[in-house]
Motif scaffolding. Structure first.
Motif, PDB file in Angstrom:
ATOM      1  N   TYR A 101      18.558  -7.809-118.640  1.00  0.00           N
ATOM      2  CA  TYR A 101      18.187  -7.550-120.049  1.00  0.00           C
ATOM      3  C   TYR A 101      17.732  -6.096-120.228  1.00  0.00           C
ATOM      4  O   TYR A 101      17.943  -5.495-121.275  1.00  0.00           O
ATOM      5  CB  TYR A 101      17.062  -8.495-120.500  1.00  0.00           C
ATOM      6  CG  TYR A 101      17.507  -9.945-120.616  1.00  0.00           C
ATOM      7  CD1 TYR A 101      18.175 -10.401-121.740  1.00  0.00           C
ATOM      8  CD2 TYR A 101      17.256 -10.846-119.590  1.00  0.00           C
ATOM      9  CE1 TYR A 101      18.586 -11.728-121.859  1.00  0.00           C
ATOM     10  CE2 TYR A 101      17.653 -12.173-119.684  1.00  0.00           C
ATOM     11  CZ  TYR A 101      18.322 -12.608-120.820  1.00  0.00           C
ATOM     12  OH  TYR A 101      18.721 -13.916-120.920  1.00  0.00           O
ATOM     13  N   LEU A 102      17.090  -5.547-119.201  1.00  0.00           N
ATOM     14  CA  LEU A 102      16.614  -4.159-119.274  1.00  0.00           C
ATOM     15  C   LEU A 102      17.712  -3.152-118.967  1.00  0.00           C
ATOM     16  O   LEU A 102      17.507  -1.942-119.083  1.00  0.00           O
ATOM     17  CB  LEU A 102      15.456  -3.954-118.275  1.00  0.00           C
ATOM     18  CG  LEU A 102      14.180  -4.744-118.546  1.00  0.00           C
ATOM     19  CD1 LEU A 102      13.206  -4.613-117.375  1.00  0.00           C
ATOM     20  CD2 LEU A 102      13.511  -4.264-119.831  1.00  0.00           C
ATOM     21  N   ASN A 103      18.883  -3.687-118.532  1.00  0.00           N
ATOM     22  CA  ASN A 103      20.011  -2.824-118.187  1.00  0.00           C
ATOM     23  C   ASN A 103      19.675  -1.850-117.065  1.00  0.00           C
ATOM     24  O   ASN A 103      19.985  -0.662-117.127  1.00  0.00           O
ATOM     25  CB  ASN A 103      20.479  -2.073-119.437  1.00  0.00           C
ATOM     26  CG  ASN A 103      21.949  -1.729-119.336  1.00  0.00           C
ATOM     27  OD1 ASN A 103      22.674  -2.324-118.532  1.00  0.00           O
ATOM     28  ND2 ASN A 103      22.393  -0.762-120.102  1.00  0.00           N
ATOM     29  N   ILE A 104      18.993  -2.387-116.048  1.00  0.00           N
ATOM     30  CA  ILE A 104      18.702  -1.610-114.841  1.00  0.00           C
ATOM     31  C   ILE A 104      19.259  -2.368-113.648  1.00  0.00           C
ATOM     32  O   ILE A 104      19.550  -3.565-113.774  1.00  0.00           O
ATOM     33  CB  ILE A 104      17.184  -1.346-114.671  1.00  0.00           C
ATOM     34  CG1 ILE A 104      16.402  -2.673-114.655  1.00  0.00           C
ATOM     35  CG2 ILE A 104      16.669  -0.443-115.796  1.00  0.00           C
ATOM     36  CD1 ILE A 104      14.918  -2.525-114.381  1.00  0.00           C
ATOM     37  N   PRO A 105      19.436  -1.711-112.485  1.00  0.00           N
ATOM     38  CA  PRO A 105      20.079  -2.392-111.357  1.00  0.00           C
ATOM     39  C   PRO A 105      19.292  -3.603-110.849  1.00  0.00           C
ATOM     40  O   PRO A 105      18.097  -3.628-110.935  1.00  0.00           O
ATOM     41  CB  PRO A 105      20.148  -1.321-110.268  1.00  0.00           C
ATOM     42  CG  PRO A 105      19.626  -0.081-110.821  1.00  0.00           C
ATOM     43  CD  PRO A 105      19.088  -0.325-112.187  1.00  0.00           C
TER      44      PRO A 105
END
Ligand code: SF4
Length: 210
Positions: free
Chosen positions: A206-210
């Motif tokens: 959801y945070l668009n991080i790895p």
């Protein structure tokens, strides 16, 4: 072509097939929201059809890497190290965790438990898979049990698995990402009716991080 000598070092856990390593926020489970350095080790033959890291499966595509250099690099970023895969217990995790511990780092593992536990861990996240069940010895050692919910039968599987962990193990149900819209309402209902369980979401996605 990997030499016989290197393969022997991999067998001993002195080198490991390193797929990727990155500093990010742990998105799932008990340590959700905590900055951590992730070490993703290649190699897995569990074969979950919904696996989102299928490129990890073939260990031969990931370079055998000296564990001392992995640990030295990890120590530059965080004091919490998450070892994941693939299935890290495909390999002997003893040398890697010895090296991480020697640097006073906290060692966390995410494993299906399909192979015998090796290594010295501060936190064991056991995420059992129907295809290849955990070895019995790992259940009482799990700090958290994280069952991925892909369909309704996974609630039955989750209870079967929860019956085998220790009394202090924290129980999580996590929707498989591709069916999250369908499964989240079912998980919410199930957890409200069975409050020993908690919901885990892949917040990093959801945070668009790895
Ligand atoms: S155990 Fe993990 S890495 Fe292996 S196939 Fe299943 S989800 Fe993928």
């Amino acid at each position: 072509m990997i030499s016989e000598e290197v393969m022997q070092l991999v067998d001993k856990g002195v080198m490991l097939p390193l797929m990727e390593e990155f500093y990010t926020i742990q998105g799932e489970g008990y340590h959700k929201g905590t900055a951590a350095y992730f070490i993703r080790i290649g190699g897995c033959d569990v074969g979950c059809h919904w696996c989102d890291v299928k490129e990890s499966w073939n260990a031969g595509t990931h370079p055998p890497t000296d564990i001392e250099s992995i640990a030295t690099n990890a120590a530059k970023y965080s004091d919490t190290i998450v070892v994941t895969g693939g299935e890290p217990l495909t390999w002997d995790m003893g040398p890697l965790t010895d090296s991480l511990k020697a640097k006073n780092l906290k060692t966390h593992i995410e494993t299906s438990g399909a192979y015998a536990l090796s290594g010295d861990w501060d936190w064991i996240c056991l995420s059992p898979k129907k295809n290849k069940l955990p070895v019995p010895e790992i259940y009482p050692l799990a700090d958290e049990l994280k069952v991925i919910v892909y369909n309704k039968h996974d609630f039955i599987f989750a209870e079967e698995q929860a019956a085998q962990v220790g009394p202090n193990c924290i129980l999580y149900l996590q929707p498989e990402w591709s069916v999250r819209d369908k499964m989240v309402p079912l998980i919410v209902d199930f957890v409200m009716q069975n409050p020993k369980w908690k919901v885990s979401l892949q917040t990093h996605k959801y945070l668009n991080i790895p």
